[in-house]
Design a protein around this motif. Structure first.
Motif, PDB file in Angstrom:
ATOM      1  N   ILE A   5     -10.581 -11.530   8.873  1.00  0.00           N
ATOM      2  CA  ILE A   5     -11.010 -10.892   7.639  1.00  0.00           C
ATOM      3  C   ILE A   5     -11.592  -9.539   8.019  1.00  0.00           C
ATOM      4  CG2 ILE A   5     -12.582 -11.037   5.662  1.00  0.00           C
ATOM      5  CD1 ILE A   5     -11.805 -14.194   7.501  1.00  0.00           C
ATOM      6  N   VAL A   6     -11.025  -8.482   7.455  1.00  0.00           N
ATOM      7  CA  VAL A   6     -11.463  -7.129   7.797  1.00  0.00           C
ATOM      8  C   VAL A   6     -12.090  -6.484   6.572  1.00  0.00           C
ATOM      9  CG1 VAL A   6     -10.786  -4.889   8.740  1.00  0.00           C
ATOM     10  CG2 VAL A   6      -9.559  -6.960   9.446  1.00  0.00           C
ATOM     11  N   MET A   7     -13.381  -6.176   6.684  1.00  0.00           N
ATOM     12  CA  MET A   7     -14.103  -5.467   5.636  1.00  0.00           C
ATOM     13  C   MET A   7     -13.890  -3.974   5.865  1.00  0.00           C
ATOM     14  SD  MET A   7     -15.326  -8.221   4.485  1.00  0.00           S
ATOM     15  CE  MET A   7     -16.372  -9.640   4.648  1.00  0.00           C
ATOM     16  N   ILE A   8     -13.468  -3.271   4.833  1.00  0.00           N
ATOM     17  CA  ILE A   8     -13.076  -1.866   4.992  1.00  0.00           C
ATOM     18  C   ILE A   8     -13.857  -0.978   4.031  1.00  0.00           C
ATOM     19  CG2 ILE A   8     -11.156  -0.235   4.903  1.00  0.00           C
ATOM     20  CD1 ILE A   8      -9.274  -2.683   5.309  1.00  0.00           C
ATOM     21  N   GLN A   9     -14.465   0.072   4.572  1.00  0.00           N
ATOM     22  CA  GLN A   9     -15.092   1.128   3.775  1.00  0.00           C
ATOM     23  C   GLN A   9     -14.084   2.265   3.666  1.00  0.00           C
ATOM     24  OE1 GLN A   9     -18.064   1.151   2.332  1.00  0.00           O
ATOM     25  NE2 GLN A   9     -18.972  -0.651   3.272  1.00  0.00           N
ATOM     26  N   THR A  10     -13.932   2.819   2.461  1.00  0.00           N
ATOM     27  CA  THR A  10     -13.001   3.931   2.281  1.00  0.00           C
ATOM     28  C   THR A  10     -13.690   5.105   1.605  1.00  0.00           C
ATOM     29  OG1 THR A  10     -12.237   3.274   0.084  1.00  0.00           O
ATOM     30  CG2 THR A  10     -11.051   2.340   1.969  1.00  0.00           C
ATOM     31  N   ALA A  11     -13.072   6.259   1.726  1.00  0.00           N
ATOM     32  CA  ALA A  11     -13.497   7.411   0.933  1.00  0.00           C
ATOM     33  C   ALA A  11     -13.109   7.111  -0.511  1.00  0.00           C
ATOM     34  CB  ALA A  11     -12.793   8.672   1.426  1.00  0.00           C
ATOM     35  N   ALA A  12     -13.980   7.424  -1.452  1.00  0.00           N
ATOM     36  CA  ALA A  12     -13.760   7.077  -2.860  1.00  0.00           C
ATOM     37  C   ALA A  12     -12.441   7.621  -3.408  1.00  0.00           C
ATOM     38  CB  ALA A  12     -14.925   7.576  -3.704  1.00  0.00           C
ATOM     39  N   ASP A  13     -12.067   8.815  -3.006  1.00  0.00           N
ATOM     40  CA  ASP A  13     -10.853   9.427  -3.541  1.00  0.00           C
ATOM     41  C   ASP A  13      -9.568   8.920  -2.886  1.00  0.00           C
ATOM     42  OD1 ASP A  13     -11.386  10.664  -1.102  1.00  0.00           O
ATOM     43  OD2 ASP A  13     -10.685  12.630  -1.774  1.00  0.00           O
ATOM     44  N   ARG A  14      -9.681   8.034  -1.902  1.00  0.00           N
ATOM     45  CA  ARG A  14      -8.490   7.507  -1.217  1.00  0.00           C
ATOM     46  C   ARG A  14      -8.405   5.980  -1.300  1.00  0.00           C
ATOM     47  NH1 ARG A  14      -4.010   8.986   0.493  1.00  0.00           N
ATOM     48  NH2 ARG A  14      -4.186   7.668   2.304  1.00  0.00           N
ATOM     49  N   LEU A  15      -9.251   5.342  -2.094  1.00  0.00           N
ATOM     50  CA  LEU A  15      -9.296   3.880  -2.123  1.00  0.00           C
ATOM     51  C   LEU A  15      -7.938   3.263  -2.444  1.00  0.00           C
ATOM     52  CD1 LEU A  15     -12.003   1.529  -3.084  1.00  0.00           C
ATOM     53  CD2 LEU A  15      -9.835   1.206  -4.227  1.00  0.00           C
ATOM     54  N   THR A  16      -7.309   3.663  -3.515  1.00  0.00           N
ATOM     55  CA  THR A  16      -6.034   3.071  -3.933  1.00  0.00           C
ATOM     56  C   THR A  16      -4.944   3.313  -2.906  1.00  0.00           C
ATOM     57  OG1 THR A  16      -6.652   3.359  -6.250  1.00  0.00           O
ATOM     58  CG2 THR A  16      -4.321   2.991  -5.785  1.00  0.00           C
ATOM     59  N   GLU A  17      -4.843   4.538  -2.429  1.00  0.00           N
ATOM     60  CA  GLU A  17      -3.808   4.857  -1.439  1.00  0.00           C
ATOM     61  C   GLU A  17      -4.052   4.127  -0.122  1.00  0.00           C
ATOM     62  OE1 GLU A  17      -4.187   8.218  -4.333  1.00  0.00           O
ATOM     63  OE2 GLU A  17      -5.605   7.072  -3.143  1.00  0.00           O
ATOM     64  N   ALA A  18      -5.318   4.082   0.302  1.00  0.00           N
ATOM     65  CA  ALA A  18      -5.644   3.377   1.545  1.00  0.00           C
ATOM     66  C   ALA A  18      -5.340   1.890   1.418  1.00  0.00           C
ATOM     67  CB  ALA A  18      -7.112   3.599   1.905  1.00  0.00           C
ATOM     68  N   ALA A  19      -5.668   1.303   0.273  1.00  0.00           N
ATOM     69  CA  ALA A  19      -5.398  -0.122   0.057  1.00  0.00           C
ATOM     70  C   ALA A  19      -3.908  -0.408   0.186  1.00  0.00           C
ATOM     71  CB  ALA A  19      -5.898  -0.552  -1.316  1.00  0.00           C
ATOM     72  N   GLN A  20      -3.079   0.413  -0.415  1.00  0.00           N
ATOM     73  CA  GLN A  20      -1.635   0.192  -0.348  1.00  0.00           C
ATOM     74  C   GLN A  20      -1.098   0.391   1.069  1.00  0.00           C
ATOM     75  OE1 GLN A  20       0.306  -1.038  -3.001  1.00  0.00           O
ATOM     76  NE2 GLN A  20       1.448  -1.482  -1.140  1.00  0.00           N
ATOM     77  N   GLU A  21      -1.591   1.411   1.766  1.00  0.00           N
ATOM     78  CA  GLU A  21      -1.139   1.653   3.140  1.00  0.00           C
ATOM     79  C   GLU A  21      -1.532   0.501   4.058  1.00  0.00           C
ATOM     80  OE1 GLU A  21      -1.830   5.615   4.748  1.00  0.00           O
ATOM     81  OE2 GLU A  21      -1.835   6.381   2.690  1.00  0.00           O
ATOM     82  N   VAL A  22      -2.741  -0.025   3.890  1.00  0.00           N
ATOM     83  CA  VAL A  22      -3.184  -1.165   4.693  1.00  0.00           C
ATOM     84  C   VAL A  22      -2.329  -2.386   4.360  1.00  0.00           C
ATOM     85  CG1 VAL A  22      -5.086  -2.764   5.142  1.00  0.00           C
ATOM     86  CG2 VAL A  22      -5.525  -0.302   5.049  1.00  0.00           C
ATOM     87  N   ALA A  23      -2.070  -2.619   3.079  1.00  0.00           N
ATOM     88  CA  ALA A  23      -1.272  -3.769   2.642  1.00  0.00           C
ATOM     89  C   ALA A  23       0.140  -3.729   3.215  1.00  0.00           C
ATOM     90  CB  ALA A  23      -1.228  -3.834   1.124  1.00  0.00           C
ATOM     91  N   ASP A  24       0.660  -2.540   3.455  1.00  0.00           N
ATOM     92  CA  ASP A  24       2.022  -2.386   3.975  1.00  0.00           C
ATOM     93  C   ASP A  24       2.126  -2.598   5.483  1.00  0.00           C
ATOM     94  OD1 ASP A  24       2.955  -1.880   1.424  1.00  0.00           O
ATOM     95  OD2 ASP A  24       2.908   0.310   1.666  1.00  0.00           O
ATOM     96  N   LEU A  25       1.012  -2.738   6.185  1.00  0.00           N
ATOM     97  CA  LEU A  25       1.038  -2.915   7.636  1.00  0.00           C
ATOM     98  C   LEU A  25       1.490  -4.330   8.014  1.00  0.00           C
ATOM     99  CD1 LEU A  25      -2.346  -1.184   8.569  1.00  0.00           C
ATOM    100  CD2 LEU A  25      -0.040  -0.246   8.878  1.00  0.00           C
ATOM    101  N   ASP A  26       2.298  -4.440   9.053  1.00  0.00           N
ATOM    102  CA  ASP A  26       2.685  -5.746   9.573  1.00  0.00           C
ATOM    103  C   ASP A  26       1.446  -6.493  10.036  1.00  0.00           C
ATOM    104  OD1 ASP A  26       5.394  -5.362   9.141  1.00  0.00           O
ATOM    105  OD2 ASP A  26       5.764  -4.601  11.162  1.00  0.00           O
ATOM    106  N   GLY A  27       1.359  -7.774   9.696  1.00  0.00           N
ATOM    107  CA  GLY A  27       0.222  -8.592  10.081  1.00  0.00           C
ATOM    108  C   GLY A  27      -0.843  -8.684   9.005  1.00  0.00           C
ATOM    109  N   VAL A  28      -0.795  -7.780   8.029  1.00  0.00           N
ATOM    110  CA  VAL A  28      -1.744  -7.819   6.919  1.00  0.00           C
ATOM    111  C   VAL A  28      -1.124  -8.656   5.807  1.00  0.00           C
ATOM    112  CG1 VAL A  28      -3.000  -6.476   5.196  1.00  0.00           C
ATOM    113  CG2 VAL A  28      -2.731  -5.585   7.524  1.00  0.00           C
TER     114      VAL A  28
END
Length: 93
Positions: A5-28
């Motif tokens: 379980i990975v808890m992730i802090q993001t920059a507010a203006d990149r939350l949605t994009e970061a979430a999708q990029e992380v979701a697209d990673l193999d193993g996630v």
């Protein structure tokens, strides 16, 4: 199978994009946006610990907008579906 379980802090203006990029990673397996102390929670399901070492610092931490991560490795699952499956082995209706 190892679950992390990975808890992730993001920059507010990149939350949605970061979430999708992380979701697209193999193993996630899953990524959740949430309220509270963290912005995203990612569930990793991998076959060995080296994959976690590759995915978290090697890929998640390099996603634009990811500011910090905190990783927890699960030892055992206590979910209702796992418990029900265990006690129903061999029982057929």
């Amino acid at each position: 199978m190892i679950t992390a379980i990975v808890m992730i802090q993001t920059a507010a203006d990149r939350l949605t994009e970061a979430a999708q990029e992380v979701a697209d990673l193999d193993g996630v397996a899953e990524v959740y946006s949430c309220a509270g102390d963290v912005d995203l929670i990612a569930i990793l399901r991998v076959t060995d610990h080296e994959e976690i070492a590759d995915i978290v610092p090697g890929r998640i931490n390099k996603v634009a907008g990811v500011v910090d991560t905190d990783t927890h490795i699960a030892f055992r699952s206590y979910s209702r579906s796992d418990t029900e499956a265990t006690f129903s082995i061999g029982l057929e209706e």
